[in-house]
Design a protein around this motif. Structure first.
Motif, PDB file in Angstrom:
ATOM      1  N   VAL A  15       0.375   2.280  -6.103  1.00 15.90           N
ATOM      2  CA  VAL A  15       1.072   2.270  -4.816  1.00 15.90           C
ATOM      3  C   VAL A  15       0.710   1.031  -4.015  1.00 15.90           C
ATOM      4  O   VAL A  15       1.587   0.341  -3.461  1.00 15.90           O
ATOM      5  CB  VAL A  15       0.743   3.550  -4.022  1.00 15.90           C
ATOM      6  CG1 VAL A  15       1.176   3.413  -2.560  1.00 15.90           C
ATOM      7  CG2 VAL A  15       1.417   4.755  -4.656  1.00 15.90           C
ATOM      8  N   LYS A  16      -0.551   0.720  -3.942  1.00 18.83           N
ATOM      9  CA  LYS A  16      -0.991  -0.458  -3.180  1.00 18.83           C
ATOM     10  C   LYS A  16      -0.400  -1.731  -3.765  1.00 18.83           C
ATOM     11  O   LYS A  16       0.082  -2.603  -3.016  1.00 18.83           O
ATOM     12  CB  LYS A  16      -2.521  -0.539  -3.190  1.00 18.83           C
ATOM     13  CG  LYS A  16      -3.067  -1.719  -2.385  1.00 18.83           C
ATOM     14  CD  LYS A  16      -4.584  -1.731  -2.379  1.00 18.83           C
ATOM     15  CE  LYS A  16      -5.124  -2.909  -1.581  1.00 18.83           C
ATOM     16  NZ  LYS A  16      -6.612  -2.933  -1.579  1.00 18.83           N
ATOM     17  N   ALA A  17      -0.398  -1.842  -5.069  1.00 13.60           N
ATOM     18  CA  ALA A  17       0.138  -3.048  -5.705  1.00 13.60           C
ATOM     19  C   ALA A  17       1.643  -3.165  -5.514  1.00 13.60           C
ATOM     20  O   ALA A  17       2.173  -4.257  -5.254  1.00 13.60           O
ATOM     21  CB  ALA A  17      -0.213  -3.045  -7.193  1.00 13.60           C
ATOM     22  N   LEU A  18       2.366  -2.050  -5.620  1.00  9.10           N
ATOM     23  CA  LEU A  18       3.822  -2.093  -5.483  1.00  9.10           C
ATOM     24  C   LEU A  18       4.248  -2.354  -4.043  1.00  9.10           C
ATOM     25  O   LEU A  18       5.347  -2.875  -3.812  1.00  9.10           O
ATOM     26  CB  LEU A  18       4.428  -0.778  -5.964  1.00  9.10           C
ATOM     27  CG  LEU A  18       4.369  -0.508  -7.471  1.00  9.10           C
ATOM     28  CD1 LEU A  18       4.915   0.887  -7.766  1.00  9.10           C
ATOM     29  CD2 LEU A  18       5.150  -1.555  -8.251  1.00  9.10           C
ATOM     30  N   THR A  19       3.412  -2.003  -3.088  1.00 12.88           N
ATOM     31  CA  THR A  19       3.755  -2.232  -1.687  1.00 12.88           C
ATOM     32  C   THR A  19       4.007  -3.703  -1.406  1.00 12.88           C
ATOM     33  O   THR A  19       4.860  -4.058  -0.582  1.00 12.88           O
ATOM     34  CB  THR A  19       2.636  -1.696  -0.771  1.00 12.88           C
ATOM     35  OG1 THR A  19       2.531  -0.280  -0.958  1.00 12.88           O
ATOM     36  CG2 THR A  19       2.927  -1.975   0.693  1.00 12.88           C
ATOM     37  N   SER A  20       3.309  -4.573  -2.109  1.00  8.89           N
ATOM     38  CA  SER A  20       3.511  -6.006  -1.902  1.00  8.89           C
ATOM     39  C   SER A  20       4.697  -6.545  -2.695  1.00  8.89           C
ATOM     40  O   SER A  20       5.161  -7.657  -2.436  1.00  8.89           O
ATOM     41  CB  SER A  20       2.242  -6.776  -2.302  1.00  8.89           C
ATOM     42  OG  SER A  20       1.987  -6.638  -3.693  1.00  8.89           O
ATOM     43  N   VAL A  21       5.206  -5.779  -3.646  1.00 16.51           N
ATOM     44  CA  VAL A  21       6.343  -6.218  -4.460  1.00 16.51           C
ATOM     45  C   VAL A  21       7.654  -5.992  -3.719  1.00 16.51           C
ATOM     46  O   VAL A  21       8.512  -6.873  -3.637  1.00 16.51           O
ATOM     47  CB  VAL A  21       6.354  -5.492  -5.823  1.00 16.51           C
ATOM     48  CG1 VAL A  21       7.582  -5.887  -6.638  1.00 16.51           C
ATOM     49  CG2 VAL A  21       5.082  -5.805  -6.601  1.00 16.51           C
ATOM     50  N   VAL A  22       7.830  -4.786  -3.192  1.00 17.53           N
ATOM     51  CA  VAL A  22       9.014  -4.460  -2.373  1.00 17.53           C
ATOM     52  C   VAL A  22       8.490  -3.743  -1.124  1.00 17.53           C
ATOM     53  O   VAL A  22       8.390  -2.510  -1.100  1.00 17.53           O
ATOM     54  CB  VAL A  22      10.018  -3.576  -3.140  1.00 17.53           C
ATOM     55  CG1 VAL A  22      11.270  -3.336  -2.298  1.00 17.53           C
ATOM     56  CG2 VAL A  22      10.400  -4.196  -4.476  1.00 17.53           C
TER      57      VAL A  22
END
Length: 269
Positions: free
Chosen positions: A60-67
């Motif tokens: 979740v933390k990593a994907l937050t910066s993707v979109v």
């Protein structure tokens, strides 16, 4: 954010692949030291551990910066955020029971939904280090190589996969009767314990079809994208294309769909 080119989805998919593999590396390392006293019970035969939850928090933390504007639909519910247009659908460890018992079939599953359309899917099978992925209008891939569903023309020439519900056994008699009929009609039936992997294996032709009921969106969202982009079909037991919320799914190579539906509908109407 608007996805206007395949290149944008391609770039996002590459980032998701890295995230899924990093989560998989954590899961792989934790399996070496995992003990049964770390198991939690969510419900009847519904198991979870700190590994699932920690992996989900990382994803979740990593994907937050993707979109950044995207919301999340996750198995372990470590975040409460709904996006207006985009939502990630995540199973951080699909096949938890296998993981807990040391059986080597479990995966990380990540999909992206734009409004009601699934536009990206990544399934990383941890033990074999196999990453299956696809995005809207792309081919489907396994570790960089294009994959396609099988060419099997009939159930009699097919290897099938299924799963068994771990609660809500109200449909069990019909399901066992269906299992018995298919078992007599095909090359064999397999139950791996990870719906995401079952779908990925259908996409690359290892299985010719996969069917199961009592499924959740995070179990199947990524695999649906991959199967469809590999040339297969994914429908519910009535033959409709809504599968995320019907809790029942049939994925095939695209050639035995009607035959499989005819058999399934003898028991599920």
């Amino acid at each position: 954010m608007t996805f206007v080119t395949d290149m944008e989805l391609n770039e996002i998919t590459n980032k998701v692949i890295e995230i899924a593999k990093d989560a998989g590396s954590f899961i792989r390392e934790e399996r070496r030291v995992f003990s049964h006293d770390k198991i939690e019970i969510k419900g009847l035969n519904d198991l979870v551990s700190y590994v699932d939850k920690t992996a989900e928090q990382f994803i979740v933390k990593a994907l937050t910066s993707v979109v950044p504007e995207a919301g999340f639909i996750t198995e372990e519910k470590t975040i409460n955020k709904t996006g207006e247009t985009y939502n990630w659908i995540i199973d951080p460890l699909d096949g938890t029971t296998n993981f807990i018992h040391g059986l080597p079939v479990y995966s990380v599953s990540i999909a992206l939904q734009q409004n009601d359309e699934l536009v990206l899917g990544v399934v990383y099978e941890v033990n074999m280090d196999e990453c299956f992925y696809a995005w809207k209008d792309s081919p489907a891939y396994l570790n960089g190589d294009i994959i396609n569903t099988s060419s099997s023309p009939s159930i009699s020439k097919s290897l099938l996969a299924t799963g068994f519900p771990y609660h809500d056994f109200s449909k069990q008699p019909a399901y066992i009767n269906l299992f018995t009929e298919l078992m007599k009609s095909c090359h064999g039936l397999r139950r791996l314990g990870s719906a995401a992997v079952d779908l990925a294996y259908t996409a690359c032709g290892r299985f010719d079809a996969f069917y199961e009921y009592n499924l959740n969106p995070w179990d199947v969202a990524a695999g649906i994208v991959i199967v469809r982009q590999a040339g297969g079909q994914v429908v519910n037991f009535k033959g409709g294309h809504e599968v995320l919320n019907t809790r029942e799914l049939l994925a095939t190579n695209g050639k035995i769909t009607q035959e499989m539906l005819g058999t399934i509908q003898n028991y599920f109407r």
